[in-house]
Structure formats: C-alpha cells, structure tokens
Design an enzyme around this catalytic site. Sequence first.
Site, PDB file in Angstrom:
ATOM      1  N   ASP A  13       0.806  -1.224   0.000  1.00 40.69           N
ATOM      2  CA  ASP A  13       0.000   0.000   0.000  1.00 40.69           C
ATOM      3  C   ASP A  13       0.839   1.274   0.000  1.00 40.69           C
ATOM      4  O   ASP A  13       0.423   2.313   0.523  1.00 40.69           O
ATOM      5  CB  ASP A  13      -0.964   0.019   1.209  1.00 40.69           C
ATOM      6  CG  ASP A  13      -1.895  -1.176   1.194  1.00 40.69           C
ATOM      7  OD1 ASP A  13      -2.215  -1.652   0.082  1.00 40.69           O
ATOM      8  OD2 ASP A  13      -2.302  -1.626   2.282  1.00 40.69           O
ATOM      9  N   LYS A  16       1.788   2.160  -5.124  1.00 41.19           N
ATOM     10  CA  LYS A  16       2.311   1.602  -6.385  1.00 41.19           C
ATOM     11  C   LYS A  16       1.382   1.912  -7.568  1.00 41.19           C
ATOM     12  O   LYS A  16       1.835   2.286  -8.643  1.00 41.19           O
ATOM     13  CB  LYS A  16       2.494   0.080  -6.252  1.00 41.19           C
ATOM     14  CG  LYS A  16       3.508  -0.320  -5.178  1.00 41.19           C
ATOM     15  CD  LYS A  16       3.576  -1.812  -4.982  1.00 41.19           C
ATOM     16  CE  LYS A  16       2.349  -2.424  -4.358  1.00 41.19           C
ATOM     17  NZ  LYS A  16       2.091  -2.046  -2.962  1.00 41.19           N
ATOM     18  N   GLY A  40      -4.619  -4.184  -3.868  1.00 38.90           N
ATOM     19  CA  GLY A  40      -5.575  -3.126  -4.203  1.00 38.90           C
ATOM     20  C   GLY A  40      -4.749  -1.909  -4.574  1.00 38.90           C
ATOM     21  O   GLY A  40      -4.120  -1.308  -3.715  1.00 38.90           O
ATOM     22  N   HIS A  41      -4.681  -1.608  -5.856  1.00 39.55           N
ATOM     23  CA  HIS A  41      -3.839  -0.507  -6.342  1.00 39.55           C
ATOM     24  C   HIS A  41      -4.732   0.654  -6.771  1.00 39.55           C
ATOM     25  O   HIS A  41      -5.510   0.528  -7.712  1.00 39.55           O
ATOM     26  CB  HIS A  41      -2.956  -0.987  -7.498  1.00 39.55           C
ATOM     27  CG  HIS A  41      -1.935  -2.006  -7.063  1.00 39.55           C
ATOM     28  ND1 HIS A  41      -1.029  -2.586  -7.914  1.00 39.55           N
ATOM     29  CD2 HIS A  41      -1.677  -2.535  -5.845  1.00 39.55           C
ATOM     30  CE1 HIS A  41      -0.260  -3.417  -7.233  1.00 39.55           C
ATOM     31  NE2 HIS A  41      -0.636  -3.419  -5.975  1.00 39.55           N
ATOM     32  N   GLN A 224       2.005  -6.009  -3.235  1.00 42.27           N
ATOM     33  CA  GLN A 224       2.422  -6.106  -1.832  1.00 42.27           C
ATOM     34  C   GLN A 224       3.713  -5.299  -1.627  1.00 42.27           C
ATOM     35  O   GLN A 224       3.947  -4.357  -2.359  1.00 42.27           O
ATOM     36  CB  GLN A 224       2.594  -7.576  -1.398  1.00 42.27           C
ATOM     37  CG  GLN A 224       1.281  -8.346  -1.265  1.00 42.27           C
ATOM     38  CD  GLN A 224       0.711  -8.843  -2.588  1.00 42.27           C
ATOM     39  OE1 GLN A 224       1.390  -9.526  -3.328  1.00 42.27           O
ATOM     40  NE2 GLN A 224      -0.522  -8.518  -2.874  1.00 42.27           N
TER      41      GLN A 224
HETATM   42  P1  GDP Z   1      -0.771   0.377  -3.542  1.00 37.23           P
HETATM   43  O1  GDP Z   1      -1.361  -0.907  -3.085  1.00 37.23           O
HETATM   44  O2  GDP Z   1       0.707   0.429  -3.321  1.00 37.23           O
HETATM   45  O3  GDP Z   1      -1.131   0.724  -4.960  1.00 37.23           O
HETATM   46  O4  GDP Z   1      -1.393   1.503  -2.617  1.00 37.23           O
HETATM   47  P2  GDP Z   1      -2.946   1.646  -2.189  1.00 37.23           P
HETATM   48  O5  GDP Z   1      -3.727   2.135  -3.351  1.00 37.23           O
HETATM   49  O6  GDP Z   1      -3.429   0.424  -1.529  1.00 37.23           O
HETATM   50  O7  GDP Z   1      -2.836   2.716  -1.046  1.00 37.23           O
HETATM   51  C1  GDP Z   1      -2.281   3.975  -1.251  1.00 37.23           C
HETATM   52  C2  GDP Z   1      -3.341   5.031  -0.891  1.00 37.23           C
HETATM   53  O8  GDP Z   1      -2.720   6.294  -0.765  1.00 37.23           O
HETATM   54  C3  GDP Z   1      -4.396   5.193  -1.960  1.00 37.23           C
HETATM   55  O9  GDP Z   1      -5.603   5.557  -1.346  1.00 37.23           O
HETATM   56  C4  GDP Z   1      -3.854   6.330  -2.802  1.00 37.23           C
HETATM   57  O10 GDP Z   1      -4.870   7.030  -3.487  1.00 37.23           O
HETATM   58  C5  GDP Z   1      -3.216   7.195  -1.756  1.00 37.23           C
HETATM   59  N1  GDP Z   1      -2.033   7.965  -2.174  1.00 37.23           N
HETATM   60  C6  GDP Z   1      -1.061   7.623  -3.050  1.00 37.23           C
HETATM   61  N2  GDP Z   1      -0.096   8.556  -3.062  1.00 37.23           N
HETATM   62  C7  GDP Z   1      -0.445   9.509  -2.192  1.00 37.23           C
HETATM   63  C8  GDP Z   1       0.153  10.740  -1.736  1.00 37.23           C
HETATM   64  O11 GDP Z   1       1.241  11.115  -2.134  1.00 37.23           O
HETATM   65  N3  GDP Z   1      -0.528  11.442  -0.790  1.00 37.23           N
HETATM   66  C9  GDP Z   1      -1.742  11.030  -0.309  1.00 37.23           C
HETATM   67  N4  GDP Z   1      -2.324  11.802   0.610  1.00 37.23           N
HETATM   68  N5  GDP Z   1      -2.330   9.901  -0.706  1.00 37.23           N
HETATM   69  C10 GDP Z   1      -1.689   9.136  -1.625  1.00 37.23           C
HETATM   70  P1  IMO Z   2      -0.926  -4.142  -2.284  1.00 34.89           P
HETATM   71  O1  IMO Z   2      -0.450  -4.693  -3.598  1.00 34.89           O
HETATM   72  C1  IMO Z   2      -0.997  -4.560   2.053  1.00 34.89           C
HETATM   73  C2  IMO Z   2      -1.102  -8.642   3.651  1.00 34.89           C
HETATM   74  C3  IMO Z   2      -2.361  -9.096   4.354  1.00 34.89           C
HETATM   75  C4  IMO Z   2      -1.780 -10.094   5.321  1.00 34.89           C
HETATM   76  C5  IMO Z   2      -0.668 -10.746   4.521  1.00 34.89           C
HETATM   77  C6  IMO Z   2      -1.060 -12.042   3.838  1.00 34.89           C
HETATM   78  O2  IMO Z   2      -2.227  -3.431  -2.363  1.00 34.89           O
HETATM   79  O3  IMO Z   2       0.151  -3.358  -1.624  1.00 34.89           O
HETATM   80  P2  IMO Z   2      -2.609 -12.748   1.797  1.00 34.89           P
HETATM   81  O4  IMO Z   2      -3.983 -12.322   1.404  1.00 34.89           O
HETATM   82  O5  IMO Z   2      -1.573 -12.466   0.777  1.00 34.89           O
HETATM   83  O6  IMO Z   2      -2.574 -14.164   2.274  1.00 34.89           O
HETATM   84  O7  IMO Z   2      -2.253 -11.852   3.093  1.00 34.89           O
HETATM   85  O8  IMO Z   2      -0.294  -9.798   3.534  1.00 34.89           O
HETATM   86  N1  IMO Z   2      -1.317  -8.127   2.273  1.00 34.89           N
HETATM   87  C7  IMO Z   2      -1.239  -6.838   1.940  1.00 34.89           C
HETATM   88  N2  IMO Z   2      -1.045  -5.734   2.703  1.00 34.89           N
HETATM   89  N3  IMO Z   2      -1.090  -4.443   0.716  1.00 34.89           N
HETATM   90  C8  IMO Z   2      -1.270  -5.530  -0.072  1.00 34.89           C
HETATM   91  O9  IMO Z   2      -1.242  -5.456  -1.418  1.00 34.89           O
HETATM   92  C9  IMO Z   2      -1.387  -6.794   0.542  1.00 34.89           C
HETATM   93  N4  IMO Z   2      -1.584  -8.050   0.085  1.00 34.89           N
HETATM   94  C10 IMO Z   2      -1.530  -8.850   1.156  1.00 34.89           C
HETATM   95  O10 IMO Z   2      -3.007  -8.022   4.992  1.00 34.89           O
HETATM   96  O11 IMO Z   2      -1.184  -9.418   6.402  1.00 34.89           O
HETATM   97 MG    MG Z   3      -2.919  -1.578  -1.846  1.00 32.96          MG
END
Ligand code: GDP
Ligand code: IMO
Ligand code: MG
Length: 423
Positions: A13, A16, A40-41, A224
């Site tokens: 998270d 990415k 979840g991207h 991840q």
């Molecule tokens: P990912 O899994 O690495 O793609 O990241 P996620 O989408 O799960 O979580 C990142 C969260 O931070 C999302 O809600 C993005 O919209 C938000 N986000 C990304 N970059 C920034 C930033 O520079 N500032 C803020 N405030 N939010 C951001």
């Molecule tokens: P993105 O790509 C954050 C965590 C879960 C759990 C562990 C194992 O959005 O960054 P799994 O479902 O793979 O068996 O879970 O890994 N986890 C993540 N945490 N971002 C993710 O993906 C994750 N995918 C799995 O919360 O601790």
């Molecule tokens: Mg994510």
Amino acid sequence: MAVDLLLGLQWGDEGKGKIVDVLTANYNIIARFQGGPNAGHTLEFDGIKHVLRTIPSGIFHDESINVIGNGVVIDPVVFAKELEGLDQFNLDYKTKLIISRKAHVILPTHRLLDAASEASKGKAKIGSTLKGIGPTYMDKTGRNGIRVGDLELSDWKEKYRALANKHEAMIAFYNVDVQYDLEEMEAEFFESVKVLKELQFIDSEEYLYQAQKAGKTILAEGAQGSLLDIDFGTYPFVTSSNTTAAGACTGLGVAPNQIGDVYGIFKAYTTRVGSGPFPTELFDTVGEDMARIGHEFGAVTGRARRCGWLDLVALKYACQVNGVTKLMMMKGDVLSGFKTLKICTAYKYKGETITHLPYNIEPENLQPIYTDFKGWKEDLTKMTDKAQFPKELNDYIAFLEKELEIPIHVVSVGPDRVQTIYM
Ligand code: GDP
Ligand code: IMO
Ligand code: MG
C-alpha cells in the site's frame, strides 16, 4: 531495452498503483509479476478514483499493453468483476490486456481453504485478505495447480473436480466452522471463467522477449511490499510470493541481466495491515492522526491500517534485497503539521544497538531508536515544484538520501496523478 521494475519497499500500500499510472506515459508495456486479488492498487485522475486488483495499473493509458504475468494468481470471479468496473471507461481491454497461460487460477475452494486455515490458527492468524492466495501458491509449488492455459483444454473441468474434491476433504480436516455453498460458488466461478476466456492468453515470456528485442519499453509492476516477501519478509506474517526484484524475473521470465532501473517506493511513514511485527508502530494519538489524515484503510478489505514512523533499518534492507536504483517517497503531504517527525535509525536488539534487520523483530527482543526531525506546517498538496518545498521537508529527504545512498527521484504530495513532483 532493459525492463524496469517498480516495487513496494514496506508492507504494501505504498502507492504503487498511482505511480505506475504516472510512469505508464513512458512505457509501452506494463507487466504485473506476482500476487493476485489480495492487492488493491488505487489510481486517481480527472476526479476519478479507481482500485485495481489483478489488472496492471497501466490500463487507463490508450497506448499501453498490460500483461498479467505467469507469477500472478488469478481469481476469475474477482477478475470478471474488475472488468465490469472498467466498462464505464470504454477501454479496449480485449486488445490491451493479455494474460500469461502459465498464471495459476484461484478456485473457489482455495478461498475456502484460506478461511479454514486462518480460522484454525486462532490468535496466531496471518490476517490474510482471504482471497485464496496462500492455498493457490501452495498448489502451484505442490504441482497440483490449474493454470490459465489449462482452461483452453477440453478436459480441464475433470482436473478441476478432482482438485476441488481434495480441497473439500482438506477443509473438513481443519475441523473449523466455515459455512459455504460450493454449488453456488462454482456457478459463479464457471460463468466468470467464460469472461476470462474472452481475453487473449499468451506465452508471456516469449511475448516480452520479442517486445524487448523490438525496442519496446517495459515496466514490471509489483504487488504487496518487500517486508511481505515469502523469503525476506516478516515470516510467517507475509504473503505467499516473492514480492522483491527476483520475483519479477521468475514472475515474467525476464533474465536478471535484462533488468534496468529498480524503482523502490515507500511512504514517508509506515503502515501495515494484518498481523505481524511492526517495530515503529504507534499506539497513541500521533498514530491515529496519521491514519486519519492519510485515510489509512485497506483498498481491498477496508481494514484499518496500523501506522507508525519511518523505519530506516527496514527500508535499507529492502533497498539492498531489491537493488533499488531510484526511490519514490509517497504521502509526504500526510506529515504536514506534525511538530516533530521521527525516523528509526537503529534497533536496540537483545541489549545491543544494531542497524540491520535481525531474524526476529518481535517486540520482546527489539526497541526502535529514533532520530528526531523538525516537522513542517506547509500544505504540500498544491505544490508543483520542488522549489516550493519547505526546508524541513528538504532536510528529511536529504537525510534519507544520505543514509540510503540512493536518490529520491519522485516525491508524491497527494493521491492524484498530477500531485507528483520529480526531483
Ligand atoms: P498500492 O497498493 O501500493 O497501490 O497503494 P494503495 O492504493 O493500496 O494505497 C495507497 C493510498 O494512498 C491510496 O488511497 C492512494 O490514493 C493514496 N495515495 C497515493 N499517493 C499519495 C500521496 O502522495 N498522498 C496522499 N495523501 N495519498 C496518496
Ligand atoms: P498491495 O499490492 C498490504 C497482507 C495481508 C496479510 C498478509 C497475507 O495493495 O500493496 P494474503 O492475502 O496475501 O494471504 O495476506 O499480507 N497483504 C497486503 N497488505 N497491501 C497488499 O497489497 C497486501 N496483500 C496482502 O493483509 O497481512
Ligand atoms: Mg494496496
């Protein structure tokens, strides 16, 4: 052309999805190399917010080809819903989204096995997203899995039945309370397989090899984060794939000597969702403020993310394992208004001061040692150039660059595409 990689350096998270979307302007092909619908991207542009699960984050660019690599595990049910969510954008995903025949398929019983396994662990549960990731990779390494290419064979449903029957026996063996209606789940699964089969299945390693030879630019997208890597993460509280750079080689069939830049992406602080050790975790109002300002709730499960200070020891380790060449710091804007910022620069480990990540980072052995930094008050979200950055932010960045010996290439100051500042 070399293949560049983008991967998370923390517990996932990091942002990415946002950055891959931004970088796609410079690449012909975006290729996901591991993970599955546990990811979840999130992408934001033109007032639209969208969360991708298995589909690469380059999908919104007209010119880009998006490849789901052999290292990915695909749940047809989640995938069909993902496509449905994209319908409103009129994307031509029948030509711009292609899938490796060698990617493994998540079956309904894999999801049930995930639930049964977690229920049997009680308090020691991993905190899995329960998407069937672990059981599917277990079947892959156990050489029992069903691959996307199998769906093209006439007898794949027989193989499916045999495997699902075995899974049902395993679920019973766990002897936990998992309620399910497999018939209903299977009906949805078989319908979704039909949707999946409308897309192009390819031999992706060959496709990428030829693309490289033809001079196409390729960006590999990780899911991840490095601390969730099956080998190098905080085992057993990890996911079931190699999230680090080596995973891009095995997850796409790209040779190690063909890797170019490795973009390592991290939040200016740290978050973690699910169980497992987290040395710099905050349990006070400072952590609550980070969670609230940063909207730290899981994009997939909606679970609250645990928050804490930046852990430089862990970050260094991740840079080392991945061979990061360029850093990207995300969510710097969230730290505006914190009077003092802390960075963990060493651990007190069994009475000694250490600066590497030891085998066991459980709190009973380890306390973080912090260096304090003066915070900044300015709102960063409207800034468009590094010249506008406050001195305190520049000091924070300069310290990280000096310690990590890697340049910070991008500072992200908000979730939108345009809130991206090149250094
Ligand atoms: P990912 O899994 O690495 O793609 O990241 P996620 O989408 O799960 O979580 C990142 C969260 O931070 C999302 O809600 C993005 O919209 C938000 N986000 C990304 N970059 C920034 C930033 O520079 N500032 C803020 N405030 N939010 C951001
Ligand atoms: P993105 O790509 C954050 C965590 C879960 C759990 C562990 C194992 O959005 O960054 P799994 O479902 O793979 O068996 O879970 O890994 N986890 C993540 N945490 N971002 C993710 O993906 C994750 N995918 C799995 O919360 O601790
Ligand atoms: Mg994510």
